[in-house]
Write a protein that holds these residues in place. Structure first.
Motif, mmCIF file in Angstrom:
data_model
loop_
_atom_site.group_PDB
_atom_site.id
_atom_site.type_symbol
_atom_site.label_atom_id
_atom_site.label_comp_id
_atom_site.label_asym_id
_atom_site.label_seq_id
_atom_site.Cartn_x
_atom_site.Cartn_y
_atom_site.Cartn_z
ATOM 1 N N GLU A 61 65.817 50.098 60.597
ATOM 2 C CA GLU A 61 67.045 50.871 60.403
ATOM 3 C C GLU A 61 67.197 51.340 58.962
ATOM 4 O OE1 GLU A 61 70.172 48.349 61.696
ATOM 5 O OE2 GLU A 61 69.559 48.370 63.818
ATOM 6 N N ASP A 62 66.273 50.928 58.103
ATOM 7 C CA ASP A 62 66.300 51.282 56.680
ATOM 8 C C ASP A 62 65.310 52.436 56.448
ATOM 9 O OD1 ASP A 62 66.007 51.485 53.943
ATOM 10 O OD2 ASP A 62 66.024 49.317 53.599
ATOM 11 N N LEU A 63 65.841 53.638 56.219
ATOM 12 C CA LEU A 63 64.966 54.815 56.078
ATOM 13 C C LEU A 63 64.047 54.694 54.868
ATOM 14 C CD1 LEU A 63 67.378 57.743 57.036
ATOM 15 C CD2 LEU A 63 65.680 56.576 58.452
ATOM 16 N N ASP A 64 64.535 54.074 53.785
ATOM 17 C CA ASP A 64 63.676 53.903 52.611
ATOM 18 C C ASP A 64 62.502 52.977 52.936
ATOM 19 O OD1 ASP A 64 65.274 55.558 51.101
ATOM 20 O OD2 ASP A 64 66.506 53.916 50.315
ATOM 21 N N TRP A 65 62.789 51.903 53.671
ATOM 22 C CA TRP A 65 61.728 50.959 54.062
ATOM 23 C C TRP A 65 60.709 51.656 54.962
ATOM 24 C CZ3 TRP A 65 59.438 48.960 58.362
ATOM 25 C CH2 TRP A 65 58.697 47.779 58.215
ATOM 26 N N ILE A 66 61.209 52.413 55.916
ATOM 27 C CA ILE A 66 60.299 53.120 56.826
ATOM 28 C C ILE A 66 59.434 54.118 56.055
ATOM 29 C CG2 ILE A 66 60.200 54.751 58.754
ATOM 30 C CD1 ILE A 66 62.735 53.465 59.847
ATOM 31 N N GLY A 67 60.061 54.843 55.117
ATOM 32 C CA GLY A 67 59.301 55.834 54.354
ATOM 33 C C GLY A 67 58.193 55.193 53.541
ATOM 34 N N ALA A 68 58.499 54.091 52.855
ATOM 35 C CA ALA A 68 57.486 53.417 52.035
ATOM 36 C C ALA A 68 56.368 52.847 52.909
ATOM 37 C CB ALA A 68 58.145 52.302 51.217
ATOM 38 N N THR A 69 56.733 52.268 54.043
ATOM 39 C CA THR A 69 55.727 51.709 54.951
ATOM 40 C C THR A 69 54.840 52.815 55.524
ATOM 41 O OG1 THR A 69 57.231 49.892 55.526
ATOM 42 C CG2 THR A 69 55.390 50.297 57.020
ATOM 43 N N ALA A 70 55.456 53.928 55.909
ATOM 44 C CA ALA A 70 54.692 55.038 56.484
ATOM 45 C C ALA A 70 53.721 55.622 55.462
ATOM 46 C CB ALA A 70 55.644 56.115 56.988
ATOM 47 N N ARG A 71 54.158 55.732 54.209
ATOM 48 C CA ARG A 71 53.258 56.281 53.177
ATOM 49 C C ARG A 71 52.066 55.355 52.954
ATOM 50 N NH1 ARG A 71 58.260 57.829 51.024
ATOM 51 N NH2 ARG A 71 58.425 55.916 49.786
ATOM 52 N N ALA A 72 52.305 54.054 52.910
ATOM 53 C CA ALA A 72 51.208 53.107 52.714
ATOM 54 C C ALA A 72 50.251 53.135 53.907
ATOM 55 C CB ALA A 72 51.775 51.699 52.515
ATOM 56 N N HIS A 73 50.813 53.189 55.111
ATOM 57 C CA HIS A 73 50.002 53.249 56.334
ATOM 58 C C HIS A 73 49.138 54.516 56.326
ATOM 59 C CE1 HIS A 73 49.384 52.414 60.721
ATOM 60 N NE2 HIS A 73 49.208 53.732 60.740
ATOM 61 N N HIS A 74 49.785 55.632 56.030
ATOM 62 C CA HIS A 74 49.078 56.923 56.028
ATOM 63 C C HIS A 74 47.964 56.936 54.971
ATOM 64 C CE1 HIS A 74 48.550 61.233 56.492
ATOM 65 N NE2 HIS A 74 48.725 61.403 55.191
ATOM 66 N N HIS A 75 48.226 56.343 53.814
ATOM 67 C CA HIS A 75 47.220 56.314 52.739
ATOM 68 C C HIS A 75 45.956 55.600 53.203
ATOM 69 C CE1 HIS A 75 45.327 55.847 48.853
ATOM 70 N NE2 HIS A 75 45.365 54.520 48.988
ATOM 71 N N VAL A 76 46.115 54.476 53.874
ATOM 72 C CA VAL A 76 44.944 53.734 54.344
ATOM 73 C C VAL A 76 44.206 54.531 55.418
ATOM 74 C CG1 VAL A 76 44.164 51.641 55.514
ATOM 75 C CG2 VAL A 76 45.960 51.501 53.769
ATOM 76 N N VAL A 77 44.954 55.053 56.384
ATOM 77 C CA VAL A 77 44.318 55.795 57.479
ATOM 78 C C VAL A 77 43.527 56.988 56.938
ATOM 79 C CG1 VAL A 77 44.764 57.230 59.510
ATOM 80 C CG2 VAL A 77 45.989 55.070 59.213
ATOM 81 N N GLU A 78 44.130 57.749 56.033
ATOM 82 C CA GLU A 78 43.444 58.927 55.510
ATOM 83 C C GLU A 78 42.234 58.532 54.658
ATOM 84 O OE1 GLU A 78 43.745 62.021 56.208
ATOM 85 O OE2 GLU A 78 45.432 61.732 57.564
ATOM 86 N N SER A 79 42.337 57.453 53.923
ATOM 87 C CA SER A 79 41.201 57.000 53.115
ATOM 88 C C SER A 79 40.018 56.635 53.997
ATOM 89 C CB SER A 79 41.613 55.786 52.260
ATOM 90 O OG SER A 79 42.613 56.127 51.345
ATOM 91 N N VAL A 80 40.287 55.986 55.112
ATOM 92 C CA VAL A 80 39.210 55.621 56.037
ATOM 93 C C VAL A 80 38.675 56.861 56.736
ATOM 94 C CG1 VAL A 80 38.650 54.299 58.113
ATOM 95 C CG2 VAL A 80 40.156 53.303 56.373
ATOM 96 N N ALA A 81 39.573 57.747 57.156
ATOM 97 C CA ALA A 81 39.171 58.935 57.917
ATOM 98 C C ALA A 81 38.333 59.908 57.100
ATOM 99 C CB ALA A 81 40.411 59.643 58.466
ATOM 100 N N GLU A 82 38.415 59.816 55.788
ATOM 101 C CA GLU A 82 37.608 60.701 54.950
ATOM 102 C C GLU A 82 36.127 60.385 55.045
ATOM 103 O OE1 GLU A 82 39.088 60.471 51.012
ATOM 104 O OE2 GLU A 82 40.880 61.664 51.415
#
Length: 264
Positions: A61-82
């Motif tokens: 329910e915390d948009l700031d928490w979700i945003g930070a978690t999503a950015r970290a998740h996306h960073h790992v996924v994109e790093s691997v996908a490269e």
């Protein structure tokens, strides 16, 4: 002692190798791999006092928490996908141990292999189309009643204006459909997602197309050329990517019983 869980970011085949030594994920935790049954899961450790079932409900329910978690998740996924064909895992997928992750790789082996085979040599591209808000469909208008007085004349002018807006909207919708159909013909797979609200898109115009396209790497030039040929003054086309194939690798990892993930 703080209880911990295993956060899963993405799945690849075993030949994917190890993540970069300095790759970090949610909460700045280092990313490591769990290998089993010819597959590799990219994971990190997270505290269950934050990612357990009950605290996670509050955090979501915390948009700031979700945003930070999503950015970290996306960073790992994109790093691997490269570096290797990758199947991203849904945001905030947490297991209680590496053994459960290994069980997941064994139990869903064929599904992961099928997904990864589908995305080899391909990346996801996004195309959004925007149009001026004046072309948005108007609300329903009541039929005019009465004689030919000033009120009736006003309603007739009002209806004529609304019909003009309806025509403009139909034209814009047809343009968006043409863009999607043309790009889908070049892509291996495509889908239309729900248009984003202006608060999320950051644009003042209305989003009339939110498309995702899985494109062969050797046809990207053809894809972008087709998009450029579709650019018209009435709608603005925005290209993003390439991305890890989030829209084309979705697997429902939820299972019944005690080994189900702690997060939705």
């Amino acid at each position: 002692m703080t209880e911990v869980g295993t956060y899963v970011y993405a799945i690849t085949r075993e030949a994917g190798g190890s993540p970069p030594a300095d790759l970090t994920g949610v909460g700045g935790a280092p990313v490591r791999t769990v290998e089993h049954a010819g597959l590799v899961a990219y994971v990190s450790t997270v505290p269950l006092e934050e990612f357990g079932e009950e605290p996670l409900r509050r955090s979501l329910e915390d948009l700031d928490w979700i945003g930070a978690t999503a950015r970290a998740h996306h960073h790992v996924v994109e790093s691997v996908a490269e570096t290797v064909p990758t199947a991203p895992v849904r945001l905030v997928t947490v297991y209680s141990s590496e053994e459960q992750v290994s069980d997941l790789l064994a139990r869903r082996h064929d599904d992961f292999v099928a997904v990864l085979s589908r995305v080899v040599g391909r990346r996801e591209w996004g195309v959004k189309a925007y149009a001026a808000r004046e072309t948005a469909p108007p609300p329903a208008e009541e039929e005019p009643t009465g004689g030919d007085g000033p009120g009736t004349a006003y309603l007739k002018r009002r209806q004529a204006s609304l019909h003009s807006r309806e025509d403009a909207w139909r034209h814009t919708a047809a343009q968006a459909e043409r863009v999607h159909t043309t790009l889908a013909d070049v892509a291996v797979a495509s889908l239309r997602q729900r248009p984003q609200d202006p608060e999320l898109s950051g644009r003042t115009e209305s989003m009339v197309l939110n498309g995702a396209y899985l494109v062969d790497d050797d046809r990207v030039g053809e894809f972008t050329a087709a998009l450029d040929a579709l650019r018209e003054r009435e709608i603005d086309l925005e290209l993003t990517g390439p991305w890890a194939p989030y829209s084309f690798t979705a697997l429902d990892l939820d299972t019944a019983g005690p080994e189900a993930p702690d997060a939705p």
